[in-house]
Design an enzyme around this catalytic site. Structure first.
Site, PDB file in Angstrom:
ATOM      1  N   TYR A 114       0.837  -1.204   0.000  1.00 31.96           N
ATOM      2  CA  TYR A 114       0.000   0.000   0.000  1.00 31.96           C
ATOM      3  C   TYR A 114       0.870   1.252   0.000  1.00 31.96           C
ATOM      4  O   TYR A 114       0.920   1.970  -0.959  1.00 31.96           O
ATOM      5  CB  TYR A 114      -0.945  -0.016   1.192  1.00 31.96           C
ATOM      6  N   SER A 171      -6.667   0.963  -4.759  1.00 25.19           N
ATOM      7  CA  SER A 171      -6.755   2.363  -4.355  1.00 25.19           C
ATOM      8  C   SER A 171      -5.360   3.000  -4.425  1.00 25.19           C
ATOM      9  O   SER A 171      -4.741   3.000  -5.490  1.00 25.19           O
ATOM     10  CB  SER A 171      -7.363   2.467  -2.954  1.00 25.19           C
ATOM     11  N   ASP A 203     -17.892   4.516  -7.496  1.00 27.40           N
ATOM     12  CA  ASP A 203     -16.835   4.779  -6.521  1.00 27.40           C
ATOM     13  C   ASP A 203     -16.859   6.261  -6.153  1.00 27.40           C
ATOM     14  O   ASP A 203     -16.676   7.115  -7.016  1.00 27.40           O
ATOM     15  CB  ASP A 203     -15.475   4.399  -7.120  1.00 27.40           C
ATOM     16  N   HIS A 247     -16.158   1.782  -3.787  1.00 32.48           N
ATOM     17  CA  HIS A 247     -14.713   1.658  -3.585  1.00 32.48           C
ATOM     18  C   HIS A 247     -14.348   0.296  -2.998  1.00 32.48           C
ATOM     19  O   HIS A 247     -13.209   0.079  -2.575  1.00 32.48           O
ATOM     20  CB  HIS A 247     -14.219   2.783  -2.678  1.00 32.48           C
TER      21      HIS A 247
END
Length: 713
Positions: free
Chosen positions: A482, A562, A645, A680
């Site tokens: 991430y 994301s 989203d 999302h």
């Protein structure tokens, strides 16, 4: 023949031909015939810099051309993956691994408990209530009854102090903005009160149940048109009143990208108001006995402040002048900075969070990216450390400030999620509920390693695989990460991950800069002009796995969603030689225009402002869309997004995917799946979650050439 006729008429025949030619052997091995994608002559001049944008037309969700193009891409992607022979076997195994009863940590009010449960494959978890933990729970809220297609979900809830009422927010089709409803738990009545335009609201009840404080978007006309979703003010709702009569308590007029939080002291006297932008807060409070305007505690957005008000004492953890955080005590009767008291000083490890239970501070630290729990007095005197079962993660703490009962959630990569009840007197954890998973977690091993990034920085990484792994460089490997927004990547249990590991996969999770595993300095080392450090850390993790004999480029898959989709998209274009296949989910990929869509302008403090002449050059250096190069052999990719989203616009997936399809010289498939209603990825139904996983894993197995065996047999 014009482009629209070519796309609409010829594409179905191409698909039928490919099905006939390849239905028995899986997807085609040659280069796919993608839906035709036109380019446009769009070049922006931004602070004197020319920036080409040949796929600008793919930004518009409501364009008929975009809808047609997206549908054609979705049909091709689904058709391709549906031809993978093992897809149904993978889907069945995922459903089997998911199908066991789970529950959340008990949440206690003064008179009753609330607990969420799922029998296994229920579309949404059900919220139950009971007066004692020994009695049979009864249903408080069941989202499964709210819609026939499971599209409605509960984003959050908050019981009143005595548990007699519960306020809960309902969303639909993956959206985050929804409506608050209120239920009388004693009578079962759903009140007529409804409050629309709330985004995962914070809800704080008064003890007399007369009403609650909360945050919502303002009504149209009260702010500039189109800005309603940015402003998010704090109101008070009196039970029985229409929401239009709710009193505005607090708003910040000069900065619209501010988010709000609200809390209240244990004696209902002090209302705490927090507003934050990026990674910094301001704090104010209102003395509800005296009334008047909010009084300042800290302003200027100098750091992060979060805490609990026990009577007139407000305990906060902050990273101001303490990158690893410390805990301070503020007397709200005299809140000036010179009277603040340091209760728990900054330590060498990150103070990730804290709670106050049994009139004690429960401090949760991260030591080398795994949890430690320490108990201290309200004056900061260490009492003891809570011994955790293994190297893992505390996923939650539940307990009232004045109660001697506390629940702790814990898990690790191979340690199933378990809820413990803590005995303060004897400093012991007793098992309350262990998830009855359907995998044998023995026979797997976890290690934590350290490797050097490009600039010499040492980065930690967790690696999980079957015991006795042969280091022959041929193991299929799943590398994920991430690296942003202080999101810590820590050991956690996932039953569906065993679909990979039981089939010989190595699972790897590095602690990239941009997270906060090693404090705010670790986070800031990958913000804005330093963002490339995140990508360098991830690339170095892949090189470490290859150098150590775990895998090789042809056996390596990377995955991210994301901000993690930005990560995998950037790494795929920077080092296309390093990976065999790439999953890019709900991604940010056009970093020149990202801030113009949805709520992405909130993230300027993290990424930078491309309209700032000092920021644009470094953002162009790592913006994935702007670094796609023609005539490059790219790895296979599955790129997913959703039109509903509310955070990341699907234009990123469309534009980047189109650019890669046009530039790629290899036969590796570049698949684009833009869903209509999964938002999302939060609050999805179980069936939708499993469907998405089955497509992702089937594509992954096929691209890496892994033969699927059920249960690893």
């Amino acid at each position: 023949m014009n482009k629209k006729v070519t796309l609409a008429v010829l594409f179905p025949f191409v698909v039928i031909f490919l099905i006939i030619m390849n239905c028995s052997d899986g997807p085609p091995s040659g280069k796919l015939n993608y839906p035709e994608t036109r380019t446009v002559d769009v070049v922006d001049t931004i602070n004197g810099t020319l920036v080409a944008d040949p796929y600008r037309w793919l930004e518009y969700n409501d364009s008929a051309d975009v809808v047609e193009w997206s549908d054609a891409q979705m049909k091709l992607a689904k058709w391709y993956i549906d031809q993978i022979p093992a897809k149904e076997k993978i889907a069945a195994r995922l459903a089997d691994l998911w199908d066991y009863p789970t529950q959340g940590i008990p949440y206690k009010t003064t008179n009753r408990y609330f607990i969420s449960k799922n029998m296994g494959l229920q579309e949404h978890s059900v919220l139950y209530t009971m007066k004692t933990l020994d009695e049979e729970p009864v249903v408080a809220l069941d989202p499964n009854t709210w819609s026939e297609d499971a599209s409605k979900a509960m984003s959050n809830y908050e019981p009143s102090e005595d548990g007699a009422y519960i306020a809960y927010a309902v969303t639909a089709h993956g959206a985050e903005v929804g409506t608050i409803h209120i239920k009388n738990i004693i009578t079962g009545e759903i009140l007529r009160d409804t409050i629309p335009n709330v985004r995962r609201p914070g809800i704080v009840w008064l003890k007399d149940n007369s009403g609650f404080y909360y945050n919502r978007h303002p009504k149209p006309g009260s702010v500039p048109a189109g800005d309603e979703s940015y402003y998010d003010f704090i109101y008070f709702h009196k039970l029985g009143d229409p929401y239009t009569a709710d009193k505005l308590i607090y708003k910040h007029d000069d900065i619209k990208e501010i988010s709000y939080g609200v809390n209240i002291s244990t004696d209902d006297r002090y209302l705490i108001l927090s507003d934050w932008i990026g990674h910094s807060d301001e704090l104010r409070f209102i003395d509800l006995q005296k009334g008047g305007e909010p009084q300042e505690i800290v302003t200027g957005f100098k750091g992060i402040y979060y805490g609990f008000a026990i009577g007139s004492t407000y305990y906060i953890m902050t990273n101001e002048d303490a990158p690893n955080y410390k805990i301070m005590a503020i007397d709200l009767r005299n809140p000036k900075r010179e009277f603040w008291k340091e209760v728990v000083p900054e330590a060498g490890d990150l103070l990730e969070s804290f709670a106050i239970v049994n009139n004690m501070i429960i401090a949760q630290y991260l030591h080398n990216a795994h949890s430690q729990l320490k108990v201290l007095s309200l004056h900061g005197v260490p009492i003891h450390e809570i011994e955790l079962p293994t190297m893992g993660t505390v996923s939650g703490i539940s307990g009232r400030w004045d109660d001697n009962e506390m629940f702790v959630g814990f898990s690790s990569f191979t340690y199933p999620t378990t809820q413990y009840k803590y005995d303060f007197e004897n400093n012991t954890l007793s098992e309350y509920y262990r998830f009855p998973v359907k995998v044998n977690t023995e026979g797997y091993e976890t290690k934590q390693v350290w490797y050097e990034s490009k600039d010499g920085t040492r980065v930690s990484m967790f690696i999980v695989h079957k015991a006795g792994l042969k280091m022959n460089g041929k193991n299929p490997t799943y590398l994920t990460g991430y690296g942003g927004f202080t999101s810590n990547q820590v050991p956690y249990f996932s039953s569906t991950r065993f679909v990979l590991m039981e089939n010989g996969f190595v699972f790897a999770l590095p602690n990239l800069r941009g997270g906060a595993e090693y404090g705010e300095k670790w986070h800031r080392a990958a913000m804005q002009e330093n963002k490339q450090n995140t990508f360098d850390d991830f690339i170095a993790a892949a090189e470490y796995l290859i150098d150590q004999g775990y895998t090789s480029p042809e056996h390596l898959a990377i995955e991210g969603g994301s901000n993690g989709g930005l990560l995998t998209g950037a790494c795929a274009v920077q080092r296309p030689d390093l990976f065999r296949t790439v999953y890019i989910g709900a991604p940010l990929l056009d970093m020149v225009r990202y801030h113009k869509f949805l709520m992405a302008r909130y993230w300027i403090p993290e990424y930078g402002d491309p309209d700032n002449p000092e920021h644009l050059p470094f953002m162009l250096n790592w913006s994935p869309y702007h670094n796609v190069k023609d005539n490059v052999a790219y790895p296979s990719m599955l790129i997913t997004a959703s039109e509903t989203d509310p955070r990341v616009h699907p234009m990123h997936a469309r534009k980047f995917g189109a650019a890669i399809q046009a530039a790629n010289t290899s036969d590796n498939p570049i698949l684009i799946m833009v869903d209509r209603d999964k938002g999302h990825g939060w609050d999805l139904s179980t069936s939708k979650t499993l469907e998405d996983l089955s497509y992702r894993y089937a594509f992954l197995f096929w691209q890496l050439g892994v033969k699927v065996s059920v249960g690893g047999e």
